[in-house]
Design an enzyme around this catalytic site. Structure first.
Site, PDB file in Angstrom:
ATOM      1  CE1 TYR A 156      -2.555  45.314 -29.395  1.00 42.51           C
ATOM      2  CE2 TYR A 156      -0.758  44.443 -28.066  1.00 42.51           C
ATOM      3  CZ  TYR A 156      -1.586  44.352 -29.171  1.00 42.51           C
ATOM      4  OH  TYR A 156      -1.455  43.298 -30.046  1.00 42.51           O
ATOM      5  CE  LYS A 160      -4.566  42.433 -28.667  1.00 45.37           C
ATOM      6  NZ  LYS A 160      -5.480  41.776 -29.631  1.00 45.37           N
TER       7      LYS A 160
HETATM    8  P1  NAD Z   1      -3.067  44.259 -38.707  1.00 35.88           P
HETATM    9  O1  NAD Z   1      -3.073  45.687 -38.302  1.00 35.88           O
HETATM   10  O2  NAD Z   1      -2.212  43.849 -39.850  1.00 35.88           O
HETATM   11  O3  NAD Z   1      -4.548  43.758 -38.965  1.00 35.88           O
HETATM   12  C1  NAD Z   1      -5.570  44.033 -38.058  1.00 35.88           C
HETATM   13  C2  NAD Z   1      -6.894  43.826 -38.736  1.00 35.88           C
HETATM   14  O4  NAD Z   1      -7.918  44.204 -37.822  1.00 35.88           O
HETATM   15  C3  NAD Z   1      -7.058  44.688 -39.976  1.00 35.88           C
HETATM   16  O5  NAD Z   1      -7.657  43.896 -40.975  1.00 35.88           O
HETATM   17  C4  NAD Z   1      -7.996  45.785 -39.511  1.00 35.88           C
HETATM   18  O6  NAD Z   1      -8.822  46.306 -40.522  1.00 35.88           O
HETATM   19  C5  NAD Z   1      -8.829  45.059 -38.489  1.00 35.88           C
HETATM   20  N1  NAD Z   1      -9.468  45.979 -37.561  1.00 35.88           N
HETATM   21  C6  NAD Z   1      -8.870  46.896 -36.770  1.00 35.88           C
HETATM   22  N2  NAD Z   1      -9.798  47.604 -36.101  1.00 35.88           N
HETATM   23  C7  NAD Z   1     -10.996  47.111 -36.477  1.00 35.88           C
HETATM   24  C8  NAD Z   1     -12.332  47.428 -36.142  1.00 35.88           C
HETATM   25  N3  NAD Z   1     -12.634  48.394 -35.257  1.00 35.88           N
HETATM   26  N4  NAD Z   1     -13.330  46.713 -36.711  1.00 35.88           N
HETATM   27  C9  NAD Z   1     -13.055  45.739 -37.587  1.00 35.88           C
HETATM   28  N5  NAD Z   1     -11.811  45.390 -37.953  1.00 35.88           N
HETATM   29  C10 NAD Z   1     -10.797  46.078 -37.398  1.00 35.88           C
HETATM   30  O7  NAD Z   1      -2.682  43.455 -37.389  1.00 35.88           O
HETATM   31  P2  NAD Z   1      -2.123  41.986 -37.178  1.00 35.88           P
HETATM   32  O8  NAD Z   1      -0.678  42.117 -36.875  1.00 35.88           O
HETATM   33  O9  NAD Z   1      -2.563  41.066 -38.247  1.00 35.88           O
HETATM   34  O10 NAD Z   1      -2.851  41.636 -35.798  1.00 35.88           O
HETATM   35  C11 NAD Z   1      -3.991  40.819 -35.701  1.00 35.88           C
HETATM   36  C12 NAD Z   1      -4.290  40.567 -34.235  1.00 35.88           C
HETATM   37  O11 NAD Z   1      -3.157  39.958 -33.616  1.00 35.88           O
HETATM   38  C13 NAD Z   1      -4.568  41.854 -33.443  1.00 35.88           C
HETATM   39  O12 NAD Z   1      -5.567  41.606 -32.479  1.00 35.88           O
HETATM   40  C14 NAD Z   1      -3.244  42.112 -32.751  1.00 35.88           C
HETATM   41  O13 NAD Z   1      -3.419  42.860 -31.580  1.00 35.88           O
HETATM   42  C15 NAD Z   1      -2.777  40.700 -32.481  1.00 35.88           C
HETATM   43  N6  NAD Z   1      -1.334  40.614 -32.290  1.00 35.88           N
HETATM   44  C16 NAD Z   1      -0.461  40.927 -33.283  1.00 35.88           C
HETATM   45  C17 NAD Z   1       0.899  40.831 -33.052  1.00 35.88           C
HETATM   46  C18 NAD Z   1       1.920  41.160 -34.091  1.00 35.88           C
HETATM   47  O14 NAD Z   1       3.118  41.128 -33.767  1.00 35.88           O
HETATM   48  N7  NAD Z   1       1.570  41.461 -35.330  1.00 35.88           N
HETATM   49  C19 NAD Z   1       1.363  40.404 -31.797  1.00 35.88           C
HETATM   50  C20 NAD Z   1       0.450  40.089 -30.814  1.00 35.88           C
HETATM   51  C21 NAD Z   1      -0.909  40.186 -31.075  1.00 35.88           C
END
Ligand code: NAD
Length: 248
Positions: A156, A160
């Site tokens: 991951y 990133k």
């Molecule tokens: P989440 O798991 O709630 O949502 C992720 C979304 O991405 C979902 O709608 C899923 O269907 C979609 N997705 C995943 N794989 C996919 C694919 N191959 N094709 C199309 N869509 C796909 O996650 P989140 O917490 O809302 O995270 C959103 C972004 O923020 C991500 O990139 C995550 O890495 C990043 N992020 C999240 C956090 C956190 O603490 N939640 C922290 C840092 C970064």
């Protein structure tokens, strides 16, 4: 005020969590929004909720962002449906956490292909249109993990951190065409992705956050809104950490 009136945004991973909040925020600002998710029912729900507030503002699309050809086809479809693309928010992402010593090749590939290649795939699909328009904003959603590294997240964190290098390279390529490329690096945000963390991990994370709490999806949505808005026209190739001070 409608800062995004007559503008179009594509938000990937918009079927829930951070992406859903970003899609809704840009729609509130007047943008037409392509709600992209892997799961058709999720993008349909979010698009319907946006359209209930402003009829015709959103359209749902389902695609796996890691599939280059499928993304080029969906990109063309979106450009055909909306006629342009002003903002691309590459937000789709997954985790497959485990220690490097135990990490399988599938866990590595799945995370890199979704998080890093997926962002490249969508950028590739819309960049030509943005260059022709001579305007565009690309926002890639990275993570504090890509800036600091986090144990259990070699795949991951690599994906990133890769987004940071990719964004800066593309920012240099397209700046002369009026296109900016920036990165938002969230810390721990309350979503489905973090709801799976056990109490011990959550407490350990909280202890590393100067503001001593997890963030909310709206903290990320408001940052993306700023980077897409008129006030950020002179910002490109930057990484904005929204993490309660965790990575400072
Ligand atoms: P989440 O798991 O709630 O949502 C992720 C979304 O991405 C979902 O709608 C899923 O269907 C979609 N997705 C995943 N794989 C996919 C694919 N191959 N094709 C199309 N869509 C796909 O996650 P989140 O917490 O809302 O995270 C959103 C972004 O923020 C991500 O990139 C995550 O890495 C990043 N992020 C999240 C956090 C956190 O603490 N939640 C922290 C840092 C970064």
């Amino acid at each position: 005020m409608s800062p995004f009136e007559n503008q179009v945004a594509i938000v990937t991973g918009a079927g829930r969590g951070i992406g859903e909040a970003i899609a809704k925020r840009l729609a509130q600002g007047g943008a037409g929004v392509a709600v992209v998710s892997r799961t058709e029912s999720n993008s349909a729900r979010v698009a319907a909720e946006i359209n209930a507030l402003r009829a015709g503002a959103a359209r749902p699309y389902a695609v796996d962002v890691s599939d280059f050809d499928a993304v080029q086809a969906i990109g063309e479809q979106i450009l055909g449906d909306f006629g342009r693309c002003d903002h691309l928010v590459n937000n789709a992402g997954i985790t497959r956490d485990t220690l490097a010593m135990r990490m399988g090749s599938e866990d590595w590939d799945a995370v890199l292909q979704t998080n890093l290649k997926g962002a490249f795939n969508f950028t590739r699909a819309v960049l030509r249109a943005m260059v022709k328009q001579r305007t565009g904003r690309i926002i890639n959603i990275s993570s504090v993990s890509g800036l600091m590294g986090l144990a259990g997240q070699a795949n991951y964190a690599a994906s990133k951190a890769g987004l940071v290098g990719m964004s800066k390279s593309i920012a240099r390529e397209v700046a002369s065409r009026g296109i900016t490329v920036n990165v938002v690096a969230p810390g721990f945000i309350e979503t489905d992705m973090t709801s799976v963390l056990n109490a011990e991990v959550r407490e350990g994370a909280r202890a590393q956050i100067p503001l001593a709490r997890f963030g909310a999806v709206d903290d990320i949505a408001s940052t993306v809104e700023f980077l897409c808005g008129p006030g950020a026209a002179y910002i490109t190739g930057q990484v904005l950490a929204v993490d309660g001070g965790m990575s400072m």
